[in-house]
Design an enzyme around this catalytic site. Structure first.
Site, PDB file in Angstrom:
ATOM      1  N   ASP A  17       0.787  -1.246   0.000  1.00  0.00           N
ATOM      2  CA  ASP A  17       0.000   0.000   0.000  1.00  0.00           C
ATOM      3  C   ASP A  17       0.817   1.294   0.000  1.00  0.00           C
ATOM      4  O   ASP A  17       0.542   2.200   0.814  1.00  0.00           O
ATOM      5  CB  ASP A  17      -0.973   0.007   1.192  1.00  0.00           C
ATOM      6  CG  ASP A  17      -1.935  -1.175   1.173  1.00  0.00           C
ATOM      7  OD1 ASP A  17      -1.858  -2.003   0.259  1.00  0.00           O
ATOM      8  OD2 ASP A  17      -2.778  -1.258   2.085  1.00  0.00           O
ATOM      9  N   ASP A  55      -4.522  -0.862  -1.855  1.00  0.00           N
ATOM     10  CA  ASP A  55      -5.831  -0.731  -1.217  1.00  0.00           C
ATOM     11  C   ASP A  55      -6.753  -0.044  -2.227  1.00  0.00           C
ATOM     12  O   ASP A  55      -6.397   1.011  -2.780  1.00  0.00           O
ATOM     13  CB  ASP A  55      -5.648   0.131   0.047  1.00  0.00           C
ATOM     14  CG  ASP A  55      -6.606  -0.200   1.170  1.00  0.00           C
ATOM     15  OD1 ASP A  55      -6.866  -1.386   1.420  1.00  0.00           O
ATOM     16  OD2 ASP A  55      -7.088   0.757   1.824  1.00  0.00           O
ATOM     17  N   HIS A  57     -10.753   0.693  -2.750  1.00  0.00           N
ATOM     18  CA  HIS A  57     -12.136   0.612  -2.268  1.00  0.00           C
ATOM     19  C   HIS A  57     -13.123   1.306  -3.209  1.00  0.00           C
ATOM     20  O   HIS A  57     -12.835   2.392  -3.720  1.00  0.00           O
ATOM     21  CB  HIS A  57     -12.260   1.282  -0.904  1.00  0.00           C
ATOM     22  CG  HIS A  57     -11.386   0.703   0.166  1.00  0.00           C
ATOM     23  ND1 HIS A  57     -11.384  -0.631   0.484  1.00  0.00           N
ATOM     24  CD2 HIS A  57     -10.483   1.287   1.005  1.00  0.00           C
ATOM     25  CE1 HIS A  57     -10.528  -0.844   1.471  1.00  0.00           C
ATOM     26  NE2 HIS A  57      -9.954   0.301   1.803  1.00  0.00           N
ATOM     27  N   HIS A  61     -17.582   2.361   0.701  1.00  0.00           N
ATOM     28  CA  HIS A  61     -17.094   1.100   1.292  1.00  0.00           C
ATOM     29  C   HIS A  61     -17.443   1.028   2.777  1.00  0.00           C
ATOM     30  O   HIS A  61     -17.431   2.037   3.481  1.00  0.00           O
ATOM     31  CB  HIS A  61     -15.577   1.008   1.102  1.00  0.00           C
ATOM     32  CG  HIS A  61     -15.013  -0.331   1.433  1.00  0.00           C
ATOM     33  ND1 HIS A  61     -14.347  -0.589   2.605  1.00  0.00           N
ATOM     34  CD2 HIS A  61     -15.033  -1.496   0.745  1.00  0.00           C
ATOM     35  CE1 HIS A  61     -13.974  -1.871   2.627  1.00  0.00           C
ATOM     36  NE2 HIS A  61     -14.372  -2.427   1.507  1.00  0.00           N
ATOM     37  N   HIS A  90     -10.907   6.600   2.035  1.00  0.00           N
ATOM     38  CA  HIS A  90      -9.522   6.576   1.538  1.00  0.00           C
ATOM     39  C   HIS A  90      -9.407   5.574   0.397  1.00  0.00           C
ATOM     40  O   HIS A  90     -10.209   4.641   0.296  1.00  0.00           O
ATOM     41  CB  HIS A  90      -8.547   6.194   2.668  1.00  0.00           C
ATOM     42  CG  HIS A  90      -8.746   4.779   3.146  1.00  0.00           C
ATOM     43  ND1 HIS A  90      -9.752   4.427   4.025  1.00  0.00           N
ATOM     44  CD2 HIS A  90      -8.115   3.624   2.827  1.00  0.00           C
ATOM     45  CE1 HIS A  90      -9.716   3.130   4.243  1.00  0.00           C
ATOM     46  NE2 HIS A  90      -8.738   2.609   3.514  1.00  0.00           N
ATOM     47  N   LYS A 115      -6.968  -4.963  -3.329  1.00  0.00           N
ATOM     48  CA  LYS A 115      -7.732  -5.573  -2.238  1.00  0.00           C
ATOM     49  C   LYS A 115      -8.679  -4.544  -1.644  1.00  0.00           C
ATOM     50  O   LYS A 115      -8.460  -3.344  -1.779  1.00  0.00           O
ATOM     51  CB  LYS A 115      -6.781  -6.104  -1.160  1.00  0.00           C
ATOM     52  CG  LYS A 115      -5.905  -5.004  -0.596  1.00  0.00           C
ATOM     53  CD  LYS A 115      -4.818  -5.532   0.289  1.00  0.00           C
ATOM     54  CE  LYS A 115      -3.975  -4.423   0.833  1.00  0.00           C
ATOM     55  NZ  LYS A 115      -4.701  -3.430   1.642  1.00  0.00           N
ATOM     56  N   CYS A 160      -2.130  -3.293   7.444  1.00  0.00           N
ATOM     57  CA  CYS A 160      -1.973  -4.135   6.256  1.00  0.00           C
ATOM     58  C   CYS A 160      -0.676  -4.936   6.243  1.00  0.00           C
ATOM     59  O   CYS A 160      -0.663  -6.072   5.773  1.00  0.00           O
ATOM     60  CB  CYS A 160      -2.149  -3.290   5.003  1.00  0.00           C
ATOM     61  SG  CYS A 160      -3.861  -2.719   4.846  1.00  0.00           S
TER      62      CYS A 160
END
Ligand code: VGL
Ligand code: ZN
Length: 213
Positions: A17, A55, A57, A61, A90, A115, A160
């Protein structure tokens, strides 16, 4: 003299990330998050195999506090899969905040594993979503390529990176977290707790000088 010999074909560096939103000025800014970038670049030059986690989203989310009326960021709610920290919005797909930091210079990245793209479940780990059972496919990729020892750098140490390292061990890989090449969020002591939990699970905690000269 570096403690690890990473010249072998089994070694892979996972950069977790390294995204704008986790760096100073970003939506979920991690203190000194951008400090991992130059070190990740240097480390990556020593590895034949590099994977990035991103990351990623959708808007709205379920890990966003804004999706839970009356809740504020950093409160914890109970989700069907267990407790979930609520975050500021984010790394929304397609936004500048979700982009990889512009200073990351690793042209030989072989895989970018995204992810957290399912609206109703978060995914800290690069291996499994937060239900600990929905796979991202990374285990299959690593097995398919004969990669058995995973080194981790990136953001955030206590979320993470930790979840990825713990899952790597669960999945039968050797996992080495390069501690000075990571930065943490540290909610209520979560950084120290993460290092202890990782050590207890058999994750090796190393420094970048143990890996590169
Ligand atoms: C992360 C919180 C929410 C991380 C991602 O990269 O550690 N933390 N989403
Ligand atoms: Zn996230």
């Amino acid at each position: 003299m570096a403690r690890y010999d990473i010249s072998g074909e089994v070694n892979v560096l996972i950069v977790v990330d390294p995204q704008n939103d986790f760096c100073p000025g970003g939506a979920l800014a991690v203190p000194e998050g951008d400090a991992v970038v130059p070190l990740a670049n240097r480390l990556a030059r020593a590895f034949d195999n590099v994977v990035l986690a991103q990351d990623w989203h959708p808007p709205g989310h379920k890990s966003f506090a804004s999706s839970h009326p009356g809740k504020a960021p950093y409160e914890v709610v109970e989700m069907p899969y267990g407790p979930q920290v609520l975050w500021p919005d984010h790394c929304v797909q397609g936004t500048e905040g979700a982009e990889i930091h512009a200073g990351l210079a690793i042209p030989h990245v072989a895989l970018v594993i995204r992810k957290g793209f399912r609206a109703s479940i978060d995914s800290y780990s690069a291996f499994f979503e937060n239900d600990h059972e929905t796979p991202t496919g990374l285990t299959g990729y690593l097995h398919g390529r004969g990669l058995g020892r995973v080194f981790l750098t990136g953001i955030a140490t206590d979320f993470c990176v930790q979840y990825s390292a713990l899952d790597a061990v669960t999945e039968g890989f050797t996992a080495v977290v390069i501690e000075d090449a990571c930065r943490g969020i540290d909610l209520d002591g979560s950084l120290a707790a993460a290092v202890t939990a990782m050590r207890d699970a058999g994750v090796e905690i190393a420094q970048s000088v143990d890996v590169i000269d």
